[in-house]
Design a protein around this motif. Structure first.
Motif, PDB file in Angstrom:
ATOM      1  N   GLY A 186       0.802  -1.221   0.000  1.00 55.41           N
ATOM      2  CA  GLY A 186       0.000   0.000   0.000  1.00 55.41           C
ATOM      3  C   GLY A 186       0.831   1.265   0.000  1.00 55.41           C
ATOM      4  O   GLY A 186       0.446   2.262   0.617  1.00 55.41           O
ATOM      5  N   VAL A 187       1.965   1.249  -0.711  1.00 56.72           N
ATOM      6  CA  VAL A 187       2.825   2.429  -0.722  1.00 56.72           C
ATOM      7  C   VAL A 187       2.167   3.536  -1.546  1.00 56.72           C
ATOM      8  O   VAL A 187       1.785   3.323  -2.699  1.00 56.72           O
ATOM      9  CB  VAL A 187       4.218   2.098  -1.312  1.00 56.72           C
ATOM     10  CG1 VAL A 187       5.101   3.348  -1.308  1.00 56.72           C
ATOM     11  CG2 VAL A 187       4.882   0.980  -0.518  1.00 56.72           C
ATOM     12  N   ARG A 188       2.023   4.692  -0.939  1.00 57.03           N
ATOM     13  CA  ARG A 188       1.487   5.866  -1.635  1.00 57.03           C
ATOM     14  C   ARG A 188       2.487   7.005  -1.483  1.00 57.03           C
ATOM     15  O   ARG A 188       3.032   7.221  -0.413  1.00 57.03           O
ATOM     16  CB  ARG A 188       0.133   6.284  -1.047  1.00 57.03           C
ATOM     17  CG  ARG A 188      -0.920   5.204  -1.149  1.00 57.03           C
ATOM     18  CD  ARG A 188      -2.182   5.613  -0.409  1.00 57.03           C
ATOM     19  NE  ARG A 188      -2.835   6.747  -1.053  1.00 57.03           N
ATOM     20  CZ  ARG A 188      -3.749   7.518  -0.449  1.00 57.03           C
ATOM     21  NH1 ARG A 188      -4.060   7.293   0.797  1.00 57.03           N
ATOM     22  NH2 ARG A 188      -4.309   8.506  -1.103  1.00 57.03           N
ATOM     23  N   THR A 189       2.722   7.710  -2.567  1.00 55.70           N
ATOM     24  CA  THR A 189       3.682   8.804  -2.522  1.00 55.70           C
ATOM     25  C   THR A 189       2.955  10.134  -2.730  1.00 55.70           C
ATOM     26  O   THR A 189       1.895  10.192  -3.336  1.00 55.70           O
ATOM     27  CB  THR A 189       4.756   8.651  -3.611  1.00 55.70           C
ATOM     28  OG1 THR A 189       4.132   8.789  -4.891  1.00 55.70           O
ATOM     29  CG2 THR A 189       5.429   7.303  -3.530  1.00 55.70           C
ATOM     30  N   GLY A 190       3.546  11.169  -2.205  1.00 56.19           N
ATOM     31  CA  GLY A 190       2.956  12.491  -2.347  1.00 56.19           C
ATOM     32  C   GLY A 190       3.937  13.568  -1.979  1.00 56.19           C
ATOM     33  O   GLY A 190       5.149  13.328  -1.915  1.00 56.19           O
TER      34      GLY A 190
END
Lengths: 91, 91
Positions: free
Chosen positions: B42-46
């Protein structure tokens, strides 16, 4: 989910160390008065990462997330990372 | 600092909305097992932004920081922003 492992949600914030030039932040700061925002300064830009991991307890989850941040997400020469771990809300 | 204005520190986190492709996050997730990290998903980048602003109270500071986020920092079509405001520690 077995008895001895829990899912944790990690948030990693990676910001440039103070003293490192931040041209993106400077550009945002320069643009704000034209948009009607006065009194905003000290703009710093960085990256944010969120992920889920498995660990037996919070200390272990924090250690694992910190190692992910230091080895893969941040460049420790010019960036500093802040890691927060909370129990995952979805099982 | 005058009596009716206070400095506030704002943190804005901008993440891609769920459903929007996040190839950077997918790449990080794929790299983790090779580095010895199992069970991370569930890696999310921002993006992360921090800045200081002047406002009379916390509600006003939050409203102002949220407007900065929506007008300048995030693309609301594909991104969602989370804004946190705390009293500035340095006067």
């Amino acid at each position: 989910m077995s008895a001895d492992t829990t899912r944790w949600s990690a948030q990693v914030e990676v910001l440039l160390r103070s003293g490192i030039a931040d041209p993106q932040g400077a550009t945002i700061e320069r643009a704000l008065p034209a948009l009607g925002f006065a009194g905003v300064d000290g703009v710093r830009t960085g990256k944010s990462f969120r992920f889920d991991l498995t660990a037996v307890d919070e200390a272990s989850a924090l250690a694992q997330a910190t190692e992910v941040a230091d080895r893969l997400l941040a460049n420790p020469v010019i960036e500093e990372s802040t890691v927060v771990v909370v129990p995952a809300t979805d099982a």
